[in-house]
Enzyme design. Structure first.
Site, PDB file in Angstrom:
ATOM      1  N   CYS A  52       0.795  -1.240   0.000  1.00 31.65           N
ATOM      2  CA  CYS A  52       0.000   0.000   0.000  1.00 31.65           C
ATOM      3  C   CYS A  52       0.819   1.277   0.000  1.00 31.65           C
ATOM      4  O   CYS A  52       0.714   2.085  -0.922  1.00 31.65           O
ATOM      5  CB  CYS A  52      -0.888   0.088   1.243  1.00 31.65           C
ATOM      6  SG  CYS A  52      -1.849  -1.353   1.572  1.00 31.65           S
ATOM      7  N   HIS A  72      -2.996   6.751   4.221  1.00 30.10           N
ATOM      8  CA  HIS A  72      -1.886   5.826   4.510  1.00 30.10           C
ATOM      9  C   HIS A  72      -0.515   6.358   4.096  1.00 30.10           C
ATOM     10  O   HIS A  72       0.399   5.578   3.809  1.00 30.10           O
ATOM     11  CB  HIS A  72      -2.130   4.456   3.841  1.00 30.10           C
ATOM     12  CG  HIS A  72      -1.596   3.327   4.673  1.00 30.10           C
ATOM     13  ND1 HIS A  72      -1.599   2.007   4.261  1.00 30.10           N
ATOM     14  CD2 HIS A  72      -1.024   3.328   5.901  1.00 30.10           C
ATOM     15  CE1 HIS A  72      -1.064   1.253   5.190  1.00 30.10           C
ATOM     16  NE2 HIS A  72      -0.712   2.026   6.204  1.00 30.10           N
TER      17      HIS A  72
END
Ligand SMILES: *[C@@H]1O[C@H](CO)[C@@H](O)[C@H](O)[C@H]1NC(C)=O
Ligand SMILES: *[C@@H]1O[C@H](CO)[C@@H](O)[C@H](O)[C@H]1NC(C)=O
Length: 590
Positions: free
Chosen positions: A74, A135
Site C-alpha cells: 500500500c 496511509h
C-alpha cells in the site's frame, strides 16, 4: 461629457476569461481499491463475484491487461501513484519489516518536497477531494503540524482514514498484531518468571549473587530489575492492546477527527455519499475526486444489503459492496450530466493478499487469477492490477490494451490533460497514457520497468519486440515451501533469510509464460545472455538516477510516538479518545 472608456476593463476581463478557459481539461474521478486482485472483477474473467459497475467501466472504456502497481504494498504503491515516481525517490520504500505505517502517531510520511498530481491540479483551479484511505503519514513533530496530511498534498477536502483499515480496527475482525504481541508477551512473562525465581532463591536458599563469568550482580538487584522491566512492559502492552483501535482507527474530516473509533456500520455509504456531495457541489468547476476505498482490505465489513449475499463469504461481500459504491459515483456523474467530460480511472493499489485467512480458516484474500504470488511480492500476482479508464468522448468503448502500463502513468496523463506543466526539476517515472488510449500508438512508452520490494530492486521488466522479459534478482521464500505465499509471516519480506538470491537472475518471458512457471535457460533461449546483459545495464542506469533521501519508513519513523497521538478529546488521555455523536460526527476539539 465623454464617457469613461471601458477599455481599462479589458485586460482583467481577458485575464479572467483566460484563467477560466485556458485549460478546458476534463474532470477526473480516480477510484482505488485496497488489496483487490486482478482475478476478482468480472471484466477480468471472474464469473462468480458480481461487479457489474466495475465491469461497466470496462465496457464503456479501456481495459488495461498489463497494468502494474509501482510496488506490491500500500504505502509505497500509493506514494508512487500520487507522485508519478518510484517510492524510492520519496523515501517511502522500507528497508525493514514494516513496509507501511501501522500507527497514526508515526512521524514518517510523504514529504511535502514531493509534487503530487492533486497539487498540480489544484494550482490549475481544480477542486480536489480525497475520500477514504490515505496511509501516507500524518504529522512530524507535534500532533497537529499535519506535515504529511492530504490537505498538504493538494487536496482541498479530506474525509477518511489517515492510516488503513486493519483487522484490529473492527471488533470481531481478528488481529494482525496478535502474533507479534504474543512474542513480546512471552518474553515479558519469561523475564517476570526469572525475576521471581531469583527472588525465591535469595529468600529461601540464601543465594546472594547472580553472575555470568566475571560479572556478578547482587541477586536482589537483578530480580528487582527483571520484575520492574516486566511490569512496565506488561502494563504498556495491555494498554496498547486495549487502545490500539482508538488510537489508530479513526475518521478525519479535513484536519478534525470526525469519528474515533471508526464506525463501520454505514461506512461505505458515508464515504460514497461524501463523494456524491462533492460532485454535486462542483458541477460548474473542474474537479478531481479520488475515491480511495477501504474495501477490500481486512477487517471485512458490509452493510445489511451485502452481508452474507455473495458467493465468496465476507471477502465477496466486501467486493460487492465496493462495486455498489463505484456504481453510486458513476450514477451521480450521469445524473449531473458530467459523464462525457469526466475521465474515470479504476485500479487496485496492488495484488490480492493471498495469505489472508479468517479466524475460522476461510479465505479472506482475493484472487490474482492465473498469476503467481500476491501482495507484498513481485510475482505478477502482486503487481498486475485491474486498470480501467473511461472517458466517453475520447476513448473508444471496449478498447483493450495489453502493453505494459504503470499506476505511475496517471500522474503525467492527468497533469497534461489539466493543462499543467510536468515538474522539470525531478525524474518522473510515469508515461502519458493518452497516446495509447486515443489509439494514436500501439506501443507503450515504457521500455524498462523496475519492481521494488521495499527499498530493494527485486526485478526488472523489459518490453522489447513481442517479448516481455522479467528478470528476478531475488524471490521470496514461500512458506510453507511450494505454497503461493508467506503464510507464517502473513506477508513476504524483502531481505535476509526471507529471500533467495539469484545470480544469474531468474528470467521469464511473460509474453509466453505469464504465470512465471518456467524460468528460461541459456540452452532453451538463444537470446538469454544478451537479454540479461541489456537488463543489467538498464538497472545500473536506473539506479544511477536515484538520489539519497531521508528514509520515511525507518524504525524511528514508523514507531508509535505517544506525543504525536491525535485525540478528539480536549484533554488527551487514551481513555477519553472516543468521540461520536448520534449522527456519527465527532466533536473534535482542536
Ligand atoms: C473469483 O473471485 C473469488 C474471490 O476472490 C475467487 O475465490 C475465485 O477463485 C475467483 N474466480 C476466478 C475464476 O478467478
Ligand atoms: C529487441 O527488439 C529489436 C527490435 O524488434 C530486435 O531486433 C531485437 O532482436 C530484440 N532483442 C531481444 C533480446 O529480444
Amino acid at each position: 461629457m465623454p464617457r469613461p472608456s471601458p477599455a481599462w476593463l479589458l485586460p482583467p476581463l481577458l485575464a479572467l476569461l483566460c484563467t477560466a478557459h485556458a485549460h478546458p481539461g476534463p474532470n477526473f474521478v480516480i477510484i482505488m481499491a485496497d488489496d483487490l486482485g486482478i482475478g476478482d472483477p468480472g471484466c477480468y474473467g471472474n464469473q462468480t463475484l458480481r461487479t457489474p459497475n466495475i465491469d461497466r467501466l470496462a465496457r464503456e472504456g479501456a481495459k488495461l491487461t498489463q497494468h502494474l502497481a509501482a510496488a506490491p504494498l500500500c504505502t509505497p504503491s500509493r506514494a508512487a501513484f500520487l507522485t508519478g515516481r518510484y517510492a524510492m525517490r520519496s523515501g517511502m520504500a522500507s528497508r525493514g519489516i514494516m513496509g507501511v505505517f501501522l500507527f497514526s502517531a508515526s512521524s514518517g510520511g510523504l514529504p511535502t518536497s514531493e509534487v503530487t498530481f492533486p497539487r498540480l491540479l489544484q494550482e490549475q483551479g481544480y477542486a480536489t477531494a480525497l475520500v477514504g484511505k490515505w496511509h501516507l503519514g500524518l504529522s512530524c513533530h507535534s500532533p497537529t503540524d499535519f506535515c504529511h496530511h492530504p490537505l498538504r498534498h493538494g487536496f482541498s477536502r479530506f474525509l477518511g482514514t489517515p492510516t488503513t483499515n486493519l483487522r484490529d480496527c473492527r471488533p470481531g475482525g481478528g488481529t494482525v498484531l496478535g502474533p507479534a504481541l504474543r512474542l513480546v508477551w512471552t518474553l515479558t512473562l519469561g523475564t517476570l518468571g526469572a525475576g521471581l525465581a531469583s527472588l525465591w532463591a535469595w529468600r529461601t536458599l540464601g543465594a546472594r549473587w547472580w553472575g555470568v563469568g566475571p560479572v556478578r550482580v547482587p541477586l536482589w538487584a537483578w530480580s528487582a530489575v527483571a520484575v520492574g522491566v516486566a511490569g512496565v512492559v506488561g502494563v504498556s502492552l495491555l494498554a496498547f492492546r486495549a487502545h490500539f483501535r482508538l488510537a489508530n482507527c479513526f475518521l478525519m474530516a479535513d484536519l478534525a477527527i470526525a469519528q474515533q473509533p471508526t464506525n463501520y456500520s454505514a461506512l461505505t455509504q458515508q464515504l460514497t455519499d461524501e463523494g456524491r456531495d462533492f460532485l454535486r457541489r462542483h458541477v460548474a468547476t473542474p474537479f478531481l475526486l479520488f475515491m480511495s476505498f477501504l474495501h477490500v482490505h481486512t477487517a471485512h465489513f458490509a452493510g445489511p444489503k451485502f452481508a452474507g449475499r455473495s458467493q465468496h463469504g465476507a471477502y465477496g461481500d466486501s467486493v460487492e459492496e465496493m462495486d455498489w459504491g463505484v456504481g453510486r459515483i458513476l450514477d451521480a456523474l450521469d445524473e449531473l450530466g458530467l459523464a462525457n467530460n469526466t475521465l474515470v480511472y479504476f485500479t487496485s493499489d496492488h495484488g490480492a493478499h493471498v495469505e489472508e485467512v479468517g479466524e475460522g480458516g476461510e479465505r479472506h484474500g482475493g484472487s490474482n487469477g492465473i498469476y503467481r504470488g500476491g501482495k507484498a511480492n513481485n510475482w505478477e500476482g502482486g503487481v498486475r492490477v485491474p486498470g480501467l479508464v473511461r472517458w466517453p468522448s475520447v476513448i473508444a468503448p471496449g478498447l483493450e490494451i495489453d502493453e505494459p502500463t504503470s499506476n505511475m502513468d496517471v500522474f503525467p496523463t492527468v497533469v497534461r490533460l489539466a493543462g499543467a506543466e510536468l515538474p522539470g526539476d525531478r525524474v518522473i517515472d510515469g508515461r502519458d497514457l493518452m497516446p495509447l488510449l486515443r489509439g494514436h500508438t500501439h506501443r507503450s512508452e515504457h521500455e524498462f520497468l523496475f519492481h521494488y520490494c521495499g527499498a530493494y530492486l527485486n526485478a526488472v521488466r523489459w518490453h522489447n519486440g513481442s517479448s516481455v522479459w522479467k528478470a528476478f534478482y531475488f524471490t521470496p521464500n514461500f512458506d510453507p515451501p511450494g505454497s503461493n505465499g508467506c503464510f507464517s509471516t502473513h506477508v513476504c519480506f524483502c531481505f535476509g533469510k526471507y529471500i533467495t538470491r539469484h545470480d544469474p537472475p531468474l528470467l521469464f518471458d511473460l509474453a509466453r509464460d505469464p504465470g512465471e512457471r518456467r524460468p528460461l535457460t541459456p540452452e532453451a533461449e538463444p537470446r538469454y545472455h544478451e537479454v540479461l546483459r541489456t537488463m543489467a545495464e538498464a538497472a545500473r542506469a536506473h539506479t544511477a538516477t536515484l538520489d539519497p533521501v531521508p528514509d520515511q519508513l525507518s524504525l524511528a519513523n514508523v514507531a508509535w510516538k505517544p506525543w504525536l497521538q491525535l485525540c478528539c478529546a480536549s484533554r488527551p488521555h487514551v481513555f477519553a479518545c472516543r468521540c461520536a455523536d448520534d449522527d456519527g460526527q465527532g466533536r473534535p476539539d482542536m
